[in-house]
Scaffold this motif. Structure first.
Motif, PDB file in Angstrom:
ATOM      1  N   GLN A  47       0.821  -1.210   0.000  1.00  0.00           N
ATOM      2  CA  GLN A  47       0.000   0.000   0.000  1.00  0.00           C
ATOM      3  C   GLN A  47       0.855   1.261   0.000  1.00  0.00           C
ATOM      4  OE1 GLN A  47      -2.380  -0.814   3.480  1.00  0.00           O
ATOM      5  NE2 GLN A  47      -3.985  -1.842   2.307  1.00  0.00           N
ATOM      6  N   GLU A  48       1.977   1.237   0.719  1.00  0.00           N
ATOM      7  CA  GLU A  48       2.833   2.413   0.811  1.00  0.00           C
ATOM      8  C   GLU A  48       3.502   2.731  -0.528  1.00  0.00           C
ATOM      9  OE1 GLU A  48       6.803   3.981   3.244  1.00  0.00           O
ATOM     10  OE2 GLU A  48       5.851   2.071   3.777  1.00  0.00           O
ATOM     11  N   GLU A  49       3.877   1.703  -1.291  1.00  0.00           N
ATOM     12  CA  GLU A  49       4.636   1.915  -2.519  1.00  0.00           C
ATOM     13  C   GLU A  49       3.786   1.824  -3.779  1.00  0.00           C
ATOM     14  OE1 GLU A  49       8.503  -0.089  -2.554  1.00  0.00           O
ATOM     15  OE2 GLU A  49       8.161  -0.606  -0.436  1.00  0.00           O
ATOM     16  N   ASP A  50       2.487   1.541  -3.640  1.00  0.00           N
ATOM     17  CA  ASP A  50       1.604   1.447  -4.797  1.00  0.00           C
ATOM     18  C   ASP A  50       1.332   2.836  -5.367  1.00  0.00           C
ATOM     19  OD1 ASP A  50      -0.217   0.530  -6.689  1.00  0.00           O
ATOM     20  OD2 ASP A  50      -1.893   0.551  -5.268  1.00  0.00           O
ATOM     21  N   ASN A  51       1.603   3.019  -6.660  1.00  0.00           N
ATOM     22  CA  ASN A  51       1.380   4.329  -7.282  1.00  0.00           C
ATOM     23  C   ASN A  51       0.061   4.403  -8.039  1.00  0.00           C
ATOM     24  OD1 ASN A  51       1.781   2.931  -9.665  1.00  0.00           O
ATOM     25  ND2 ASN A  51       3.764   3.847 -10.122  1.00  0.00           N
ATOM     26  N   GLY A  52      -0.746   3.342  -7.936  1.00  0.00           N
ATOM     27  CA  GLY A  52      -2.062   3.348  -8.555  1.00  0.00           C
ATOM     28  C   GLY A  52      -2.101   2.874  -9.997  1.00  0.00           C
ATOM     29  N   THR A  53      -0.953   2.520 -10.576  1.00  0.00           N
ATOM     30  CA  THR A  53      -0.935   2.042 -11.954  1.00  0.00           C
ATOM     31  C   THR A  53      -1.655   0.699 -12.049  1.00  0.00           C
ATOM     32  OG1 THR A  53       1.164   3.157 -12.365  1.00  0.00           O
ATOM     33  CG2 THR A  53       0.520   1.433 -13.922  1.00  0.00           C
ATOM     34  N   ARG A  54      -2.537   0.594 -13.041  1.00  0.00           N
ATOM     35  CA  ARG A  54      -3.302  -0.641 -13.244  1.00  0.00           C
ATOM     36  C   ARG A  54      -3.408  -0.915 -14.747  1.00  0.00           C
ATOM     37  NH1 ARG A  54      -2.394  -0.439  -8.620  1.00  0.00           N
ATOM     38  NH2 ARG A  54      -3.755  -0.811  -6.805  1.00  0.00           N
ATOM     39  N   ASP A  55      -3.775  -2.175 -15.057  1.00  0.00           N
ATOM     40  CA  ASP A  55      -4.098  -2.576 -16.433  1.00  0.00           C
ATOM     41  C   ASP A  55      -2.933  -2.439 -17.400  1.00  0.00           C
ATOM     42  OD1 ASP A  55      -6.743  -3.085 -15.606  1.00  0.00           O
ATOM     43  OD2 ASP A  55      -7.268  -0.977 -15.892  1.00  0.00           O
ATOM     44  N   VAL A  56      -1.700  -2.668 -16.927  1.00  0.00           N
ATOM     45  CA  VAL A  56      -0.554  -2.723 -17.831  1.00  0.00           C
ATOM     46  C   VAL A  56      -0.582  -4.061 -18.562  1.00  0.00           C
ATOM     47  CG1 VAL A  56       1.959  -2.748 -18.005  1.00  0.00           C
ATOM     48  CG2 VAL A  56       0.834  -1.214 -16.377  1.00  0.00           C
ATOM     49  N   GLN A  97       3.795  -0.697 -12.964  1.00  0.00           N
ATOM     50  CA  GLN A  97       4.393   0.601 -13.245  1.00  0.00           C
ATOM     51  C   GLN A  97       4.187   0.904 -14.717  1.00  0.00           C
ATOM     52  OE1 GLN A  97       8.421  -0.266 -12.095  1.00  0.00           O
ATOM     53  NE2 GLN A  97       8.073   0.227  -9.943  1.00  0.00           N
ATOM     54  N   PRO A  98       4.207   2.156 -15.121  1.00  0.00           N
ATOM     55  CA  PRO A  98       4.043   2.466 -16.544  1.00  0.00           C
ATOM     56  C   PRO A  98       5.043   1.672 -17.394  1.00  0.00           C
ATOM     57  CG  PRO A  98       3.903   4.470 -15.259  1.00  0.00           C
ATOM     58  CD  PRO A  98       4.329   3.388 -14.304  1.00  0.00           C
ATOM     59  N   GLY A  99       4.511   0.856 -18.294  1.00  0.00           N
ATOM     60  CA  GLY A  99       5.363   0.081 -19.180  1.00  0.00           C
ATOM     61  C   GLY A  99       5.902  -1.203 -18.609  1.00  0.00           C
ATOM     62  N   GLY A 100       5.502  -1.560 -17.381  1.00  0.00           N
ATOM     63  CA  GLY A 100       6.024  -2.795 -16.800  1.00  0.00           C
ATOM     64  C   GLY A 100       5.552  -3.022 -15.379  1.00  0.00           C
ATOM     65  N   TYR A 101       6.416  -3.628 -14.564  1.00  0.00           N
ATOM     66  CA  TYR A 101       6.037  -3.930 -13.178  1.00  0.00           C
ATOM     67  C   TYR A 101       7.277  -4.221 -12.350  1.00  0.00           C
ATOM     68  CZ  TYR A 101       6.653  -8.889 -14.462  1.00  0.00           C
ATOM     69  OH  TYR A 101       7.172 -10.089 -14.895  1.00  0.00           O
ATOM     70  N   GLN A 102       7.078  -4.279 -11.046  1.00  0.00           N
ATOM     71  CA  GLN A 102       8.131  -4.584 -10.088  1.00  0.00           C
ATOM     72  C   GLN A 102       7.654  -5.722  -9.202  1.00  0.00           C
ATOM     73  OE1 GLN A 102       9.776  -1.148  -8.175  1.00  0.00           O
ATOM     74  NE2 GLN A 102      10.501  -2.256  -6.371  1.00  0.00           N
ATOM     75  N   ALA A 115      13.074  -7.377  -8.494  1.00  0.00           N
ATOM     76  CA  ALA A 115      13.444  -7.002  -9.861  1.00  0.00           C
ATOM     77  C   ALA A 115      12.362  -6.118 -10.461  1.00  0.00           C
ATOM     78  CB  ALA A 115      13.642  -8.242 -10.723  1.00  0.00           C
ATOM     79  N   ARG A 116      12.769  -5.314 -11.449  1.00  0.00           N
ATOM     80  CA  ARG A 116      11.832  -4.515 -12.227  1.00  0.00           C
ATOM     81  C   ARG A 116      11.911  -4.970 -13.677  1.00  0.00           C
ATOM     82  NH1 ARG A 116      14.100   1.060  -9.682  1.00  0.00           N
ATOM     83  NH2 ARG A 116      13.183   0.848  -7.588  1.00  0.00           N
ATOM     84  N   TYR A 117      10.761  -4.937 -14.344  1.00  0.00           N
ATOM     85  CA  TYR A 117      10.671  -5.454 -15.703  1.00  0.00           C
ATOM     86  C   TYR A 117       9.999  -4.441 -16.622  1.00  0.00           C
ATOM     87  CZ  TYR A 117      11.512  -9.813 -13.217  1.00  0.00           C
ATOM     88  OH  TYR A 117      12.039 -10.779 -12.399  1.00  0.00           O
ATOM     89  N   THR A 118      10.494  -4.383 -17.840  1.00  0.00           N
ATOM     90  CA  THR A 118       9.883  -3.611 -18.908  1.00  0.00           C
ATOM     91  C   THR A 118       9.191  -4.579 -19.860  1.00  0.00           C
ATOM     92  OG1 THR A 118      11.616  -1.926 -18.783  1.00  0.00           O
ATOM     93  CG2 THR A 118      10.292  -1.991 -20.791  1.00  0.00           C
ATOM     94  N   ILE A 119       7.966  -4.257 -20.285  1.00  0.00           N
ATOM     95  CA  ILE A 119       7.230  -5.112 -21.206  1.00  0.00           C
ATOM     96  C   ILE A 119       7.190  -4.445 -22.578  1.00  0.00           C
ATOM     97  CG2 ILE A 119       5.010  -6.232 -21.691  1.00  0.00           C
ATOM     98  CD1 ILE A 119       4.487  -6.210 -18.678  1.00  0.00           C
ATOM     99  N   SER A 120       7.595  -5.198 -23.607  1.00  0.00           N
ATOM    100  CA  SER A 120       7.613  -4.679 -24.971  1.00  0.00           C
ATOM    101  C   SER A 120       7.123  -5.779 -25.913  1.00  0.00           C
ATOM    102  CB  SER A 120       9.029  -4.251 -25.357  1.00  0.00           C
ATOM    103  OG  SER A 120       9.890  -5.385 -25.419  1.00  0.00           O
TER     104      SER A 120
END
Length: 257
Positions: A47-56, A97-102, A115-120
């Protein structure tokens, strides 16, 4: 975060342990403990680190996933080395996260892989990794940007597909070699989940040496592994760390509140 290494692991141990030969009995006893993280702790972190990004597209649903866990890990130096069982449950926190997730995988309070990931169109690539490890009174919390980004899973993996990735962090190189070995239906909390089985070997060169074998039972529907197997050993200076664990997802529904 066998990856080591995560999912989400994935997948790499980057711990350089500062070991003192004359370790007291109290420290040895403490080093053999591996404490499970509480549901309240991980929920607060989500909850503390959630920035509200959804539906990536291509990202797992955000929230907290629970894995049943078995196995052990060991570490230390030539003069002092201890082994400890991991707690019976591990937690994975996922943030979109925009363009991916953690993804943060907590084997215990003493061992975290992230880890953090970029989706392409190519697939999902790892762009940042973290390993936090506490053992024998020493804590390392290593964080590295992955440059160039390392392809973790291609967009549409099929049986027989293979790929490799390599990147440099400091004075050592991490080399990945992955192959899709087949498919398997895995029971997750009474629900059959179709998975793609990916086996990955991880080899280090430079100041960090050793290797790992990671196995992921990857669900294209959930966009995360429903089983994670990690086995291997790495060495840096006098420090050594090894792991032999398997995690199994207990529910397909993440906790979000």
């Amino acid at each position: 975060m066998r990856h080591k290494r995560l999912v989400i692991t994935g997948s790499a141990i980057f711990a350089a342990l500062a070991i003192v030969a004359g370790v007291g009995l109290w420290m040895l006893n403490d080093a053999k403990k591996s404490e499970e993280v509480t549901a309240e702790t991980v929920l607060a972190a989500f909850q503390e680190e959630d920035n509200g990004t959804r539906d990536v597209a291509g990202a797992p649903a955000p929230g907290i996933y629970t894995y049943d866990a078995v196995g052990s890990e060991a570490g230390g130096a030539a003069s002092v080395k201890v082994s400890r069982d991991i707690p019976p449950q591990a937690k994975m926190i996922v943030w979109q996260q925009p363009g991916g997730y953690q993804a943060r995988l907590l084997y215990s309070k003493e061992h975290i892989e992230e880890a953090r990931y970029t989706i392409s169109d190519e697939g999902r690539s790892m762009n940042w990794i973290r390993t936090k490890l506490s053992l024998l009174g020493s804590t390392s919390d290593d964080k590295f940007d992955v440059s160039p980004e390392a392809l973790w899973i291609p967009a549409d993996p099929q049986e027989g597909d293979a790929w490799e990735s390599s990147y440099v962090t400091g004075d050592y190189t991490t080399n990945y070699a992955s192959i899709v070995t087949g498919t398997e239906s895995v029971n997750v909390g009474g629900t059959p989940v179709d998975t793609i089985v990916i086996e990955r070997t991880v080899v280090y060169e430079g100041s960090l040496t050793g290797g790992w074998t990671d196995t992921f039972w990857w669900s294209p529907e959930l966009n995360l592994p429903v089983k994670i197997g990690v086995v291997g050993e790495s060495k840096q200076g006098l420090g050594v760390f090894s792991q032999d664990t398997e995690l199994s997802l207990s529910s397909t529904e993440p906790q979000v509140q």
